[in-house]
Design an enzyme around this catalytic site. Sequence first.
Site, short mmCIF file in Angstrom:
data_model
loop_
_atom_site.label_atom_id
_atom_site.label_comp_id
_atom_site.label_asym_id
_atom_site.label_seq_id
_atom_site.Cartn_x
_atom_site.Cartn_y
_atom_site.Cartn_z
CG ASP A 44 -2.15 0.89 1.03
OD1 ASP A 44 -3.24 0.34 0.75
OD2 ASP A 44 -2.04 2.14 1.13
CG ASP A 70 2.75 5.78 -5.73
OD1 ASP A 70 1.86 5.27 -6.46
OD2 ASP A 70 2.90 7.01 -5.62
CB VAL A 71 0.16 0.77 -7.61
CG1 VAL A 71 0.01 -0.31 -6.55
CG2 VAL A 71 -0.93 1.82 -7.50
CG ASN A 97 -7.87 -3.81 -3.84
OD1 ASN A 97 -9.08 -3.85 -4.04
ND2 ASN A 97 -7.35 -3.13 -2.80
CE1 TYR A 161 -12.94 4.12 -9.37
CE2 TYR A 161 -15.17 3.62 -10.10
CZ TYR A 161 -14.06 3.33 -9.31
OH TYR A 161 -14.09 2.23 -8.48
CE LYS A 165 -11.59 0.89 -10.50
NZ LYS A 165 -10.60 0.01 -9.85
CB THR A 196 -14.69 0.19 1.19
OG1 THR A 196 -14.90 1.05 0.06
CG2 THR A 196 -14.95 -1.25 0.78
N1 LIG Z 1 -16.04 0.28 -2.63
C1 LIG Z 1 -16.73 0.17 -3.75
O1 LIG Z 1 -17.95 0.38 -3.79
C2 LIG Z 1 -16.01 -0.24 -5.02
C3 LIG Z 1 -16.80 -0.53 -6.14
C4 LIG Z 1 -16.18 -0.91 -7.32
C5 LIG Z 1 -14.80 -1.00 -7.38
N2 LIG Z 1 -14.05 -0.70 -6.29
C6 LIG Z 1 -12.59 -0.81 -6.43
O2 LIG Z 1 -12.06 -1.67 -5.42
C7 LIG Z 1 -10.71 -1.30 -5.12
C8 LIG Z 1 -10.54 -1.15 -3.62
O3 LIG Z 1 -11.39 -0.10 -3.18
P1 LIG Z 1 -11.93 0.07 -1.69
O4 LIG Z 1 -13.35 0.40 -1.80
O5 LIG Z 1 -11.47 -1.06 -0.85
O6 LIG Z 1 -11.15 1.43 -1.34
P2 LIG Z 1 -10.29 1.91 -0.07
O7 LIG Z 1 -10.14 3.37 -0.27
O8 LIG Z 1 -10.87 1.38 1.19
O9 LIG Z 1 -8.88 1.18 -0.31
C9 LIG Z 1 -8.02 1.57 -1.35
C10 LIG Z 1 -6.59 1.35 -0.89
O10 LIG Z 1 -5.71 1.71 -1.98
C11 LIG Z 1 -4.61 2.43 -1.44
N3 LIG Z 1 -4.00 3.28 -2.48
C12 LIG Z 1 -4.51 4.42 -3.01
N4 LIG Z 1 -3.63 4.95 -3.90
C13 LIG Z 1 -2.55 4.10 -3.93
C14 LIG Z 1 -1.31 4.11 -4.64
N5 LIG Z 1 -1.00 5.08 -5.51
N6 LIG Z 1 -0.45 3.09 -4.43
C15 LIG Z 1 -0.75 2.10 -3.55
N7 LIG Z 1 -1.89 2.06 -2.82
C16 LIG Z 1 -2.78 3.07 -3.03
C17 LIG Z 1 -5.20 3.22 -0.29
O11 LIG Z 1 -4.21 3.65 0.63
C18 LIG Z 1 -6.20 2.22 0.30
O12 LIG Z 1 -5.61 1.41 1.32
C19 LIG Z 1 -10.46 -0.02 -5.92
O13 LIG Z 1 -9.73 -0.32 -7.10
C20 LIG Z 1 -11.85 0.49 -6.25
O14 LIG Z 1 -11.87 1.30 -7.39
C21 LIG Z 1 -14.63 -0.32 -5.11
#
Ligand SMILES: NC(=O)c1ccc[n+]([C@@H]2O[C@H](COP(=O)([O-])OP(=O)(O)OC[C@H]3O[C@@H](n4cnc5c(N)ncnc54)[C@H](O)[C@@H]3O)[C@@H](O)[C@H]2O)c1
Length: 257
Positions: A44, A70-71, A97, A161, A165, A196
Amino acid sequence: MNNPSADRLAGRAVIVTGAASPAGIGFAAARRLAAEGTRLCLTDIDGTAVAARAEELRSEGADAFGLAQDVRDEAGWDAVMGRTVGAYGALDGLVNNAGIVVLALVEQLSIEDWRRQIDVNLTSCFLGCRAAFRHFGPRGGAIVNISSISGLVGSNRTAAYAASKGGIRLMTKSLAIEGGPRNIRVNSVHPGVTETDMQTIARADATGDSAAIAEAIPLRRTTGPDAIAAAIAFLLSSDGDYVTGTELVIDGGLTAQ
Ligand SMILES: NC(=O)c1ccc[n+]([C@@H]2O[C@H](COP(=O)([O-])OP(=O)(O)OC[C@H]3O[C@@H](n4cnc5c(N)ncnc54)[C@H](O)[C@@H]3O)[C@@H](O)[C@H]2O)c1
């Protein structure tokens, strides 16, 4: 009768990005994989928090370590792969993720925010897949790319976004074709409304209330990260052995209508 799937993930070495958020999809996936005996590298951008999550999993008996990453950083990917192969002797899986959401009407969307959205969500996914292809051994491997229902259908204020995606969705299919002959499976997961931190932020920024959101979903409820984690575990496991290039939608039926 023995459970034929009992060891479907045991001993595999898997990297999960964006795994620091305690209520996020990444950590839920890591915990689910750990419960099934997977050995894990959690990464992360928040190195302190991801180290704490890895420690949590170790306290539950898992083999896991955390790394700051940092991804978006190209060189960082080789370091993460190298540390994982060094620790576990091989790489078997990757969950791309980590992500952010930028919400804006197109006329208000700056080029900086557009680039940030594409870099964090889509370019990172390319970098991760490329690094995994380079590090998977002769037995192949499995990649799960976290897309979204925004990778399938449009919605208000999600131009950047949805572009990120949707890009993940078709890059996944292309890589499934490329990786097939090497037994590298590549699939995308498309969560719907998942409770989340990201969802809380997105909802605070939107007009619809929670009841109205649930009402629009055929199952009449949102979900938690464990439902997404279960799908990720399936796709990485031997149960998903013949599944590649697919898009697994977990949205309570939202995009079925
Ligand atoms: N929550 C939803 O409703 C939902 C729906 C569809 C898709 N998603 C996708 O699921 C994935 C996870 O989302 P979530 O809801 O758990 O979000 P979240 O914000 O709880 O977790 C995201 C994590 O990514 C980390 N992150 C952000 N930028 C980063 C970077 N540059 N390098 C490394 N780490 C980084 C953050 O620190 C965090 O821990 C995402 O790709 C999101 O787009 C979420």
